[in-house]
Design an enzyme around this catalytic site. Structure first.
Site, PDB file in Angstrom:
ATOM      1  N   ALA A  90    -143.895  28.734  -8.627  1.00 33.78           N
ATOM      2  CA  ALA A  90    -143.134  29.185  -7.442  1.00 33.78           C
ATOM      3  C   ALA A  90    -144.041  29.207  -6.219  1.00 33.78           C
ATOM      4  CB  ALA A  90    -142.567  30.582  -7.694  1.00 33.78           C
ATOM      5  N   GLY A  91    -143.572  28.631  -5.144  1.00 34.52           N
ATOM      6  CA  GLY A  91    -144.391  28.629  -3.929  1.00 34.52           C
ATOM      7  C   GLY A  91    -143.553  28.255  -2.722  1.00 34.52           C
ATOM      8  N   ILE A  92    -144.000  28.732  -1.566  1.00 36.09           N
ATOM      9  CA  ILE A  92    -143.295  28.405  -0.320  1.00 36.09           C
ATOM     10  C   ILE A  92    -144.317  28.008   0.752  1.00 36.09           C
ATOM     11  CG2 ILE A  92    -141.331  29.946  -0.710  1.00 36.09           C
ATOM     12  CD1 ILE A  92    -142.697  31.904   1.340  1.00 36.09           C
ATOM     13  N   GLY A 150    -152.372  23.959  10.200  1.00 30.96           N
ATOM     14  CA  GLY A 150    -150.983  24.443  10.164  1.00 30.96           C
ATOM     15  C   GLY A 150    -150.674  25.214   8.898  1.00 30.96           C
ATOM     16  N   GLN A 151    -151.655  25.332   7.982  1.00 35.23           N
ATOM     17  CA  GLN A 151    -151.399  25.991   6.697  1.00 35.23           C
ATOM     18  C   GLN A 151    -152.516  26.967   6.321  1.00 35.23           C
ATOM     19  OE1 GLN A 151    -150.552  22.720   3.774  1.00 35.23           O
ATOM     20  NE2 GLN A 151    -148.546  23.700   3.780  1.00 35.23           N
ATOM     21  N   TYR A 154    -151.016  29.125   3.527  1.00 33.38           N
ATOM     22  CA  TYR A 154    -150.769  28.381   2.283  1.00 33.38           C
ATOM     23  C   TYR A 154    -152.089  27.929   1.637  1.00 33.38           C
ATOM     24  CZ  TYR A 154    -148.566  24.666  -0.609  1.00 33.38           C
ATOM     25  OH  TYR A 154    -148.142  23.861  -1.625  1.00 33.38           O
ATOM     26  N   GLY A 185    -150.856  16.512  -4.639  1.00 34.97           N
ATOM     27  CA  GLY A 185    -150.875  16.057  -3.250  1.00 34.97           C
ATOM     28  C   GLY A 185    -149.481  16.198  -2.684  1.00 34.97           C
ATOM     29  N   TYR A 186    -149.100  15.284  -1.814  1.00 38.87           N
ATOM     30  CA  TYR A 186    -147.770  15.346  -1.199  1.00 38.87           C
ATOM     31  C   TYR A 186    -146.757  14.676  -2.133  1.00 38.87           C
ATOM     32  CZ  TYR A 186    -149.707  17.151   3.128  1.00 38.87           C
ATOM     33  OH  TYR A 186    -150.319  17.956   4.065  1.00 38.87           O
TER      34      TYR A 186
HETATM   35  N1  CAA Z   1    -155.526  18.490  12.556  1.00 35.02           N
HETATM   36  C1  CAA Z   1    -155.899  18.981  13.762  1.00 35.02           C
HETATM   37  N2  CAA Z   1    -155.036  19.182  14.758  1.00 35.02           N
HETATM   38  C2  CAA Z   1    -153.774  18.885  14.545  1.00 35.02           C
HETATM   39  C3  CAA Z   1    -153.312  18.388  13.301  1.00 35.02           C
HETATM   40  C4  CAA Z   1    -154.266  18.182  12.296  1.00 35.02           C
HETATM   41  N3  CAA Z   1    -153.923  17.694  11.098  1.00 35.02           N
HETATM   42  N4  CAA Z   1    -151.979  18.193  13.381  1.00 35.02           N
HETATM   43  C5  CAA Z   1    -151.620  18.553  14.637  1.00 35.02           C
HETATM   44  N5  CAA Z   1    -152.705  18.957  15.346  1.00 35.02           N
HETATM   45  C6  CAA Z   1    -152.742  19.393  16.727  1.00 35.02           C
HETATM   46  C7  CAA Z   1    -151.862  18.480  17.572  1.00 35.02           C
HETATM   47  O1  CAA Z   1    -152.608  17.355  17.996  1.00 35.02           O
HETATM   48  C8  CAA Z   1    -151.483  19.381  18.723  1.00 35.02           C
HETATM   49  O2  CAA Z   1    -152.535  19.455  19.654  1.00 35.02           O
HETATM   50  P1  CAA Z   1    -152.213  19.641  21.229  1.00 35.02           P
HETATM   51  O3  CAA Z   1    -151.372  20.868  21.331  1.00 35.02           O
HETATM   52  O4  CAA Z   1    -153.568  19.757  21.839  1.00 35.02           O
HETATM   53  O5  CAA Z   1    -151.469  18.397  21.590  1.00 35.02           O
HETATM   54  C9  CAA Z   1    -151.389  20.752  18.093  1.00 35.02           C
HETATM   55  O6  CAA Z   1    -152.159  20.675  16.863  1.00 35.02           O
HETATM   56  C10 CAA Z   1    -149.979  21.147  17.796  1.00 35.02           C
HETATM   57  O7  CAA Z   1    -149.398  20.192  16.887  1.00 35.02           O
HETATM   58  P2  CAA Z   1    -147.853  20.142  16.617  1.00 35.02           P
HETATM   59  O8  CAA Z   1    -147.122  19.491  17.758  1.00 35.02           O
HETATM   60  O9  CAA Z   1    -147.610  19.502  15.284  1.00 35.02           O
HETATM   61  O10 CAA Z   1    -147.489  21.701  16.609  1.00 35.02           O
HETATM   62  P3  CAA Z   1    -146.189  22.409  16.162  1.00 35.02           P
HETATM   63  O11 CAA Z   1    -146.388  23.843  16.465  1.00 35.02           O
HETATM   64  O12 CAA Z   1    -144.971  21.709  16.662  1.00 35.02           O
HETATM   65  O13 CAA Z   1    -146.156  22.186  14.562  1.00 35.02           O
HETATM   66  C11 CAA Z   1    -146.899  22.397  12.310  1.00 35.02           C
HETATM   67  C12 CAA Z   1    -147.171  22.748  13.774  1.00 35.02           C
HETATM   68  C13 CAA Z   1    -145.531  22.978  11.868  1.00 35.02           C
HETATM   69  C14 CAA Z   1    -147.993  23.019  11.482  1.00 35.02           C
HETATM   70  C15 CAA Z   1    -146.865  20.856  12.154  1.00 35.02           C
HETATM   71  O14 CAA Z   1    -148.040  20.295  12.741  1.00 35.02           O
HETATM   72  C16 CAA Z   1    -146.804  20.418  10.729  1.00 35.02           C
HETATM   73  O15 CAA Z   1    -145.765  20.472  10.082  1.00 35.02           O
HETATM   74  N6  CAA Z   1    -147.949  19.950  10.178  1.00 35.02           N
HETATM   75  C17 CAA Z   1    -148.045  19.494   8.796  1.00 35.02           C
HETATM   76  C18 CAA Z   1    -148.505  20.607   7.929  1.00 35.02           C
HETATM   77  C19 CAA Z   1    -148.488  20.139   6.503  1.00 35.02           C
HETATM   78  O16 CAA Z   1    -149.079  19.126   6.140  1.00 35.02           O
HETATM   79  N7  CAA Z   1    -147.806  20.890   5.634  1.00 35.02           N
HETATM   80  C20 CAA Z   1    -147.690  20.530   4.275  1.00 35.02           C
HETATM   81  C21 CAA Z   1    -146.359  20.990   3.762  1.00 35.02           C
HETATM   82  S1  CAA Z   1    -145.995  20.378   2.135  1.00 35.02           S
HETATM   83  C22 CAA Z   1    -147.007  21.250   1.151  1.00 35.02           C
HETATM   84  O17 CAA Z   1    -147.626  22.194   1.528  1.00 35.02           O
HETATM   85  C23 CAA Z   1    -147.077  20.811  -0.278  1.00 35.02           C
HETATM   86  C24 CAA Z   1    -148.471  20.561  -0.666  1.00 35.02           C
HETATM   87  O18 CAA Z   1    -149.040  21.367  -1.391  1.00 35.02           O
HETATM   88  C25 CAA Z   1    -149.156  19.342  -0.219  1.00 35.02           C
END
Ligand code: CAA
Length: 247
Positions: A90-92, A150-151, A154, A185-186
């Site tokens: 379970a995870g979010i 962004g995590q 998590y 991974g993803y």
């Molecule tokens: N590294 C560094 N900086 C990053 C980045 C990264 N990977 N991604 C985005 N940024 C920067 C952007 O360039 C941007 O910079 P500026 O403001 O200077 O332009 C800033 O961060 C904001 O980026 P966003 O426009 O994306 O910001 P947001 O607030 O709209 O969204 C977020 C933020 C929701 C975290 C979105 O970036 C996102 O969804 N990122 C992906 C996160 C991710 O990979 N989650 C995995 C989910 S699945 C999972 O977790 C399963 C698993 O186990 C793998």
């Protein structure tokens, strides 16, 4: 009698594949999922599985709540049998850049992804040790290994799993109980498909395998780590990520 395997988050994308693969490997799978789910959703899931040839009991619990987990596990043990395999799946996600992350997003993820591991493992651990056999598999993530912008919430929970496993593995290996993790991974589940389209396209472009993983690719690793023959593997993590970790 087949051993009982409990999968938390059992009716989700990864959980469903795990339940099916465990049954195909000769286990009796039981799905535990969120007690806030609508009964119709659970009934539909069970009917869909039945149509595929799988009979999978579902028990509802709140994995963030210790007594809710205790109640569910007690019921499963009374109605199905002793829990010999536990998959903490379970995870979010509540993704946000740290400067925008709220205390609520932090709490929800820590409680669901990490407290759940204690809350569920605690219910089954003594029984496994007393019977001299058990398999605990915790689902971590590539983002626990390498971190993901962004995590921070998590990634913190997924990295915590490695420490928990390495400590607990030492306590119970002589008792026939192993504690391992998988770092997917993803994978093409709802959780990943919820990522903004432009962001997801960039994620996939960065995966050496150039595709999302399949839930079945995680499920087969669960079967491997929970096998009778896996008793000498403990405190270990298996990455299943299309080469992403090394990218
Ligand atoms: N590294 C560094 N900086 C990053 C980045 C990264 N990977 N991604 C985005 N940024 C920067 C952007 O360039 C941007 O910079 P500026 O403001 O200077 O332009 C800033 O961060 C904001 O980026 P966003 O426009 O994306 O910001 P947001 O607030 O709209 O969204 C977020 C933020 C929701 C975290 C979105 O970036 C996102 O969804 N990122 C992906 C996160 C991710 O990979 N989650 C995995 C989910 S699945 C999972 O977790 C399963 C698993 O186990 C793998």
């Amino acid at each position: 009698m087949s051993k009982v395997a409990v999968v938390t988050g059992g009716i989700g994308g990864l959980g469903t594949a795990m339940c099916k693969a465990l049954i195909e490997s000769g286990r009796r799978a039981v799905a535990v999922d969120y007690n806030g789910l609508k009964p119709e959703a659970v009934e539909k899931w069970q009917a869909d599985r039945k149509a595929e040839g799988f009979e999978i009991p579902v028990y509802l619990a709140d994995v963030t709540d210790f007594s809710s987990c205790a109640e569910a596990c007690k019921k499963i043990e009374a109605e199905v049998g002793p829990i010999e395999i536990l998959i903490n799946n379970a995870g979010i996600t509540r993704d946000a850049m740290f400067h925008k992350m709220t205390a609520e997003q932090w709490d929800q993820v820590i409680k669901t992804n990490l407290y759940s591991v204690f809350n569920m493992t605690k219910q089954v651990y003594d029984g496994m040790v007393a019977r001299g056999w058990g398999r605990i598999v915790n689902i971590s993530s590539v983002n626990g290994l390498r971190g993901q912008a962004g995590q921070s919430n998590y990634s913190a929970t997924k990295a915590a799993i490695y420490g928990f496993n390495k400590a607990l593995a030492q306590e119970c290996v002589k008792k026939g109980v192993t504690v391992n993790s998988i770092s997917p991974g993803y994978i093409g589940t709802e959780m990943v498909r919820a990522i903004r389209e432009d962001v997801l396209a960039k994620v996939i472009a960065g995966i050496p395998a150039a595709r999302l993983g399949e839930p079945s690719e995680i499920a087969r690793t669960v079967v491997f780590l929970s096998a009778d023959e896996a008793g000498y593997i403990t405190g270990e993590d298996i990455t299943v990520n299309g080469g992403l970790y090394y990218h």
